[in-house]
Write an enzyme that holds these catalytic residues in place. Structure first.
Site, short mmCIF file in Angstrom:
data_model
loop_
_atom_site.label_atom_id
_atom_site.label_comp_id
_atom_site.label_asym_id
_atom_site.label_seq_id
_atom_site.Cartn_x
_atom_site.Cartn_y
_atom_site.Cartn_z
N ASN A 102 81.99 5.58 -67.36
CA ASN A 102 80.63 5.49 -66.80
C ASN A 102 80.47 6.74 -65.93
O ASN A 102 81.08 6.82 -64.85
CB ASN A 102 80.53 4.21 -66.00
CG ASN A 102 79.12 3.76 -65.68
OD1 ASN A 102 78.94 2.86 -64.88
ND2 ASN A 102 78.11 4.34 -66.29
N ASN A 155 68.95 6.42 -62.36
CA ASN A 155 69.49 6.19 -63.69
C ASN A 155 69.10 7.30 -64.65
O ASN A 155 68.26 8.15 -64.34
CB ASN A 155 68.97 4.85 -64.25
CG ASN A 155 69.68 3.65 -63.67
OD1 ASN A 155 70.87 3.71 -63.38
ND2 ASN A 155 68.95 2.56 -63.49
N GLY A 165 78.43 -0.22 -59.29
CA GLY A 165 79.82 -0.43 -58.93
C GLY A 165 80.73 0.73 -59.28
O GLY A 165 81.53 1.20 -58.45
N ASN A 166 80.65 1.22 -60.53
CA ASN A 166 81.45 2.39 -60.89
C ASN A 166 81.00 3.61 -60.11
O ASN A 166 81.80 4.45 -59.72
CB ASN A 166 81.35 2.66 -62.39
CG ASN A 166 82.07 1.62 -63.22
OD1 ASN A 166 83.21 1.27 -62.93
ND2 ASN A 166 81.42 1.11 -64.24
N ASN A 253 72.09 -6.23 -57.65
CA ASN A 253 71.25 -5.92 -58.81
C ASN A 253 71.41 -7.08 -59.81
O ASN A 253 72.42 -7.77 -59.82
CB ASN A 253 71.63 -4.57 -59.44
CG ASN A 253 73.10 -4.48 -59.80
OD1 ASN A 253 73.90 -5.36 -59.50
ND2 ASN A 253 73.48 -3.41 -60.46
N HIS A 255 71.98 -9.57 -62.99
CA HIS A 255 72.85 -9.66 -64.16
C HIS A 255 72.62 -10.97 -64.89
O HIS A 255 72.50 -12.03 -64.27
CB HIS A 255 74.32 -9.55 -63.76
CG HIS A 255 74.70 -8.22 -63.21
ND1 HIS A 255 75.15 -7.19 -64.01
CD2 HIS A 255 74.66 -7.74 -61.95
CE1 HIS A 255 75.38 -6.12 -63.25
NE2 HIS A 255 75.09 -6.44 -62.00
N GLU A 310 73.15 -1.91 -69.79
CA GLU A 310 72.71 -1.70 -68.42
C GLU A 310 71.21 -1.43 -68.34
O GLU A 310 70.66 -0.67 -69.13
CB GLU A 310 73.47 -0.53 -67.78
CG GLU A 310 74.91 -0.84 -67.45
CD GLU A 310 75.48 0.14 -66.44
OE1 GLU A 310 74.87 0.29 -65.36
OE2 GLU A 310 76.52 0.75 -66.73
N ARG A 311 70.60 -2.05 -67.38
CA ARG A 311 69.19 -1.82 -67.09
C ARG A 311 68.98 -0.34 -66.74
O ARG A 311 69.58 0.18 -65.82
CB ARG A 311 68.77 -2.70 -65.91
CG ARG A 311 67.34 -2.56 -65.47
CD ARG A 311 67.07 -3.37 -64.20
NE ARG A 311 67.93 -2.95 -63.10
CZ ARG A 311 67.70 -3.29 -61.83
NH1 ARG A 311 66.71 -4.10 -61.51
NH2 ARG A 311 68.52 -2.88 -60.88
N CYS A 319 80.63 -1.02 -66.34
CA CYS A 319 79.67 -1.41 -65.32
C CYS A 319 80.41 -2.23 -64.28
O CYS A 319 80.84 -3.35 -64.55
CB CYS A 319 78.52 -2.23 -65.93
SG CYS A 319 77.32 -2.83 -64.72
N GLY A 320 80.58 -1.66 -63.09
CA GLY A 320 81.36 -2.31 -62.06
C GLY A 320 80.71 -3.57 -61.53
O GLY A 320 81.36 -4.61 -61.38
N GLY A 322 78.63 -5.31 -63.11
CA GLY A 322 78.65 -6.25 -64.23
C GLY A 322 79.97 -6.97 -64.34
O GLY A 322 80.02 -8.18 -64.60
#
Length: 376
Positions: A102, A155, A165-166, A253, A255, A310-311, A319-320, A322
């Site tokens: 990521n 993004n 997260g990442n 965020n 999920h 991912e949104r 995705c951390g 996630g």
């Protein structure tokens, strides 16, 4: 791994590189950003790829074309201040990092509370054909409300998520580089999701206190009706005629976590066509702020595998937030314990939802990919 700069966007024939990079020992180049580099021969400094933000084409100077096309990591004895002190007008200097694939463009924005590029420029920088290529642009900014730093992220589509997260693991490693720190380090970081506390470990991995998961349906947010203590746990969601069982979790965020369609025993995540079904979850009417979606396969109560849509970024390698949401959902559905290894396409993360403080802790790597500059 050698990183080839702009191999397809120019008609100039460029030399191939046999140089390789050991991912475990990335260091900051001194000659790349230092004022003295202008007098150095091309072979002794890194290539600067000029990537205009206003026109989708890459131009490479003749001098640069003669230089080696690998992005090298020079000796650790390089002066640590050379990269930080460079403030060339009209250029954005950056470091690209990745957390399990990521990948992010990290920008030193500590002198301003406004991002140095617009969301539209960020989207162009993230373009993998006409830009640098990344899942997002992250800005290291001055701390507020007593925190050490502020992290903001755009993004690849220009939207701004609350947190990543990442990305926050990459952010922590970037801060350590900017401040010339070594060994175990701990920071307080203000994000759109609130206070986040990453800690760099002695082995270079980063453990992040992600805070408490948000489970109240209206706060996730989701319009799905709560079915367990104001939460949505293993609830039915119809997507393009297929009924999925989903649990909704926010890690700052939103999920939507699913372990399979209704009646499915064990989802085989590698068989999914994410590009087809992912957008239908992301833009589903039940998620007013859109949603990240995790598809999960259970190997054991301590070993899970996930793929993510991912949104604002689409299918990514990791995705951390996630992975954190997946463990929370697995516990709520009685599928796993509170400490799990979560396999993502880019590699594993260690996730723990601690009962004593209700916080979720994520541990994983963050690595330098290369250094660069672009005109803005």
């Amino acid at each position: 791994m050698a990183i080839a700069a702009a191999t397809s966007a120019s008609t100039t024939t460029l030399p191939s590189s046999s140089a390789s990079r050991a991912p475990s020992a990335p260091v900051r180049p001194s000659s790349f950003f230092s004022p003295s580099s202008a007098s150095s021969p091309p072979q002794s400094r890194l290539l600067r790829a000029r990537i205009p933000l206003r026109t989708p084409r890459l131009s490479i100077s003749a001098a640069a074309a003669a230089a080696s096309m690998s992005v090298r990591t020079p000796e650790r004895s390089s002066p640590p201040s050379s990269f930080l002190d460079r403030r060339e007008s009209g250029f954005l200097h950056f470091v690209k990092y990745h957390g399990l694939g990521n990948d992010f463009i990290l920008v030193d924005n500590r002198d301003s509370s406004e991002p140095r590029v617009t969301p539209e420029q960020a989207a162009k920088l993230c373009d993998r054909n006409f830009g640098i290529g990344a899942d997002g642009v992250i800005f290291a900014m001055p701390g507020i409300n007593g925190t050490d730093y502020t992290m903001r992220i755009f993004n690849s589509d220009g939207s701004e998520p609350e947190m990543c997260g990442n990305g926050v693991r990459c952010f922590a490693r970037f801060i350590a580089e900017l401040e010339n720190l070594s060994g175990k380090q701990r920071f307080t970081v203000h994000t759109g999701a609130g206070l986040i506390v990453p800690e760099i470990q002695d082995d270079g991995k980063v453990t992040v206190d992600m805070g408490e998961p948000i489970l109240k349906a209206s706060d996730v947010p989701t319009k799905l009706l709560p079915n367990k203590d104001h939460s949505v746990v293993k609830s039915e969601l119809k997507v393009d005629g297929v009924t999925w069982n989903v649990t909704c979790v926010s890690m700052g965020n939103p999920h939507c976590v699913t372990f399979g369609a209704k009646g499915e025993q064990n989802l085989q995540v590698d068989e999914l066509n994410l590009a087809e079904i992912g957008p239908n979850f992301e833009h589903h009417e039940m998620f007013p702020a859109r949603t990240n979606t995790e598809f999960v396969q259970v190997f054991s109560p301590s070993h899970l595998k996930m793929r993510v849509w991912e949104r604002g970024a689409g299918a990514t390698l990791a995705c951390g937030t996630g992975a954190c949401a997946v463990v929370v959902a697995a516990v709520l559905e009685g599928r796993a314990g509170r400490s799990c290894t979560v396999d993502l396409p880019g590699g594993p993360l260690e996730i723990e939802w601690r009962e004593k403080d209700n916080h979720v802790y994520m541990t994983g790597p963050a690595e330098v990919v290369f250094y660069g500059s672009v005109p803005i």
